[in-house]
Scaffold this active site. Structure first.
Site, PDB file in Angstrom:
ATOM      1  N   ASP A   1      44.148  41.084  32.550  1.00  0.00           N
ATOM      2  CA  ASP A   1      45.243  40.297  32.422  1.00  0.00           C
ATOM      3  C   ASP A   1      45.907  40.113  30.902  1.00  0.00           C
ATOM      4  O   ASP A   1      45.103  40.119  30.124  1.00  0.00           O
ATOM      5  CB  ASP A   1      44.865  38.596  32.729  1.00  0.00           C
ATOM      6  CG  ASP A   1      45.809  38.205  33.814  1.00  0.00           C
ATOM      7  OD1 ASP A   1      46.781  38.777  34.388  1.00  0.00           O
ATOM      8  OD2 ASP A   1      45.533  37.249  34.539  1.00  0.00           O
TER       9      ASP A   1
ATOM     10  N   GLU B   1      51.386  35.447  44.549  1.00  0.00           N
ATOM     11  CA  GLU B   1      50.665  34.425  44.406  1.00  0.00           C
ATOM     12  C   GLU B   1      51.450  33.278  45.089  1.00  0.00           C
ATOM     13  O   GLU B   1      52.626  33.040  44.693  1.00  0.00           O
ATOM     14  CB  GLU B   1      50.384  33.772  42.903  1.00  0.00           C
ATOM     15  CG  GLU B   1      49.639  32.694  42.862  1.00  0.00           C
ATOM     16  CD  GLU B   1      48.834  32.501  41.655  1.00  0.00           C
ATOM     17  OE1 GLU B   1      48.640  33.586  40.679  1.00  0.00           O
ATOM     18  OE2 GLU B   1      48.214  31.359  41.294  1.00  0.00           O
TER      19      GLU B   1
ATOM     20  N   GLU C   1      52.576  39.168  34.429  1.00  0.00           N
ATOM     21  CA  GLU C   1      53.288  38.415  35.167  1.00  0.00           C
ATOM     22  C   GLU C   1      54.697  38.569  35.136  1.00  0.00           C
ATOM     23  O   GLU C   1      55.139  38.868  33.816  1.00  0.00           O
ATOM     24  CB  GLU C   1      53.017  36.898  34.789  1.00  0.00           C
ATOM     25  CG  GLU C   1      51.724  36.570  35.097  1.00  0.00           C
ATOM     26  CD  GLU C   1      51.186  34.901  34.827  1.00  0.00           C
ATOM     27  OE1 GLU C   1      52.239  34.070  34.542  1.00  0.00           O
ATOM     28  OE2 GLU C   1      50.161  34.642  35.164  1.00  0.00           O
TER      29      GLU C   1
ATOM     30  N   LYS D   1      47.534  43.647  33.773  1.00  0.00           N
ATOM     31  CA  LYS D   1      48.299  43.020  34.636  1.00  0.00           C
ATOM     32  C   LYS D   1      49.281  42.425  33.892  1.00  0.00           C
ATOM     33  O   LYS D   1      48.841  41.521  32.673  1.00  0.00           O
ATOM     34  CB  LYS D   1      47.475  41.884  35.562  1.00  0.00           C
ATOM     35  CG  LYS D   1      48.333  41.304  36.571  1.00  0.00           C
ATOM     36  CD  LYS D   1      47.464  40.475  37.478  1.00  0.00           C
ATOM     37  CE  LYS D   1      46.929  39.246  37.419  1.00  0.00           C
ATOM     38  NZ  LYS D   1      47.633  38.044  36.916  1.00  0.00           N
TER      39      LYS D   1
ATOM     40  N   SER E   1      42.917  33.442  34.273  1.00  0.00           N
ATOM     41  CA  SER E   1      42.253  32.128  34.651  1.00  0.00           C
ATOM     42  C   SER E   1      40.809  31.870  33.866  1.00  0.00           C
ATOM     43  O   SER E   1      40.409  30.849  33.973  1.00  0.00           O
ATOM     44  CB  SER E   1      42.010  32.217  36.224  1.00  0.00           C
ATOM     45  OG  SER E   1      41.181  33.369  36.356  1.00  0.00           O
TER      46      SER E   1
HETATM   47  O1  KIV Z   1      44.175  34.907  35.955  1.00  0.00           O
HETATM   48  C1  KIV Z   1      43.830  35.232  37.073  1.00  0.00           C
HETATM   49  O2  KIV Z   1      42.630  34.956  37.636  1.00  0.00           O
HETATM   50  C2  KIV Z   1      44.933  35.687  38.218  1.00  0.00           C
HETATM   51  C3  KIV Z   1      44.579  35.685  39.627  1.00  0.00           C
HETATM   52  C4  KIV Z   1      44.658  34.212  40.201  1.00  0.00           C
HETATM   53  C5  KIV Z   1      45.584  36.541  40.328  1.00  0.00           C
HETATM   54  O3  KIV Z   1      46.076  36.017  37.792  1.00  0.00           O
END
Ligand code: KIV
Length: 275
Positions: free
Chosen positions: A88, A187, A120, A118, A50
């Site tokens: 991420d 989400e 997806e 993380k 994000s």
């Molecule tokens: O990129 C991000 O901030 C996220 C969250 C919304 C879980 O993946």
């Protein structure tokens, strides 16, 4: 911070779930915010992609590069003394092949100082998740609305609203758990689907727009603190309007400079007193 004052580890989250302790997570993108959020007792910081939208000014998360994620993750890691820092993996850094994913996750750990990554996706990402876990990199999963698939999904829409999609999500969650992920972000899915997934797993679910039954919640800090001036998802609760405070403070500063009220004589003498 953790009750013992020790650094929070990925595996601690499963213990929190066992104890029925809810897990608050916020995103962070720089060292100052990481320090502030730690002072507030946030034990898990997600360096979300994000970043692309709320910090870098892109319309989606898709343009975010590995370099940008390494850079911002390193800043958050410098600011966080005890929180678990999760980075991420941005678009195209883990989908192309397992060995590329290993190298890229390795950079987020080695150069970024993250303690976990993380990714997806569900079934399609199992081999990547499994390999990362096998080589010692803790992995957080992410199911439901996948922002990196925004074009395929036709927008930022609620997911798993049909029974067959809900069943697939729960099957994906179980498969990710079997692959060894330590937690899963859910989400924008119905609260009931999140409840069933949460009950089916020993690892914690961390919800965002997924209702109250998840083991933890995550919000984009810029949304929750009222810093981001773009569209904020309807499920976000804004705990402050820091953007408005910044505008007001900057206006006052500009006015005082124009009027000659800043710097005042006492500011000059205070500065001269510095060593
Ligand atoms: O990129 C991000 O901030 C996220 C969250 C919304 C879980 O993946």
């Amino acid at each position: 911070m953790s009750e013992t004052g020790k650094r929070v580890r990925a595996l601690d989250l499963k213990e929190k779930k066992k104890r029925g302790e809810k897990i608050p997570v916020l995103t962070a993108y720089d060292a100052t915010m990481a320090r502030l959020l730690e002072r507030a007792g946030i034990e898990v910081l997600l360096v979300g992609d994000s970043l692309g939208m709320v910090v870098l000014g892109h319309e989606t998360t898709l343009p975010v590069t590995l370099e940008a994620m390494v850079h911002h993750t390193a800043a958050v890691s410098r600011g966080a003394s005890r929180a678990l820092v999760i980075a991420d993996m941005p678009f195209l850094t883990f989908q192309v092949g397992v060995s590329e994913a290993v190298r890229n996750a390795g950079r987020l750990i080695q150069e970024g100082g993250a303690a976990a990554v993380k990714i997806e996706g569900g079934a399609a990402m199992l081999d990547v998740a499994q390999r990362l876990v096998d080589i010692g990199i803790p992995v957080m999963g992410h199911l439901g609305l996948l922002p990196q698939s925004v074009h395929q999904l036709g927008g930022y829409r609620r997911q798993a609203t049909l029974e067959r999609d809900a069943e697939k999500l729960i099957a994906d969650a179980r498969a990710l758990e079997a692959a060894g992920v330590f937690a899963i972000v859910l989400e924008s899915i119905p609260a009931e689907v999140a409840r069933v997934a949460t009950a089916a797993l020993a690892i914690p679910t961390i919800g965002i727009g997924a209702g109250p039954h998840c083991d933890g919640q995550v919000l984009v800090s810029y949304d929750a603190l009222g810093l981001y001036d773009g569209a904020v998802p309807p499920f976000v609760k804004q705990y402050a309007q820091l953007g408005e405070e910044i505008v007001a403070a900057a206006k006052t500063y500009a006015q005082e400079v124009r009027d000659g009220r800043f710097p005042a004589p006492e500011q000059l003498s205070a500065r001269n007193a510095l060593p």
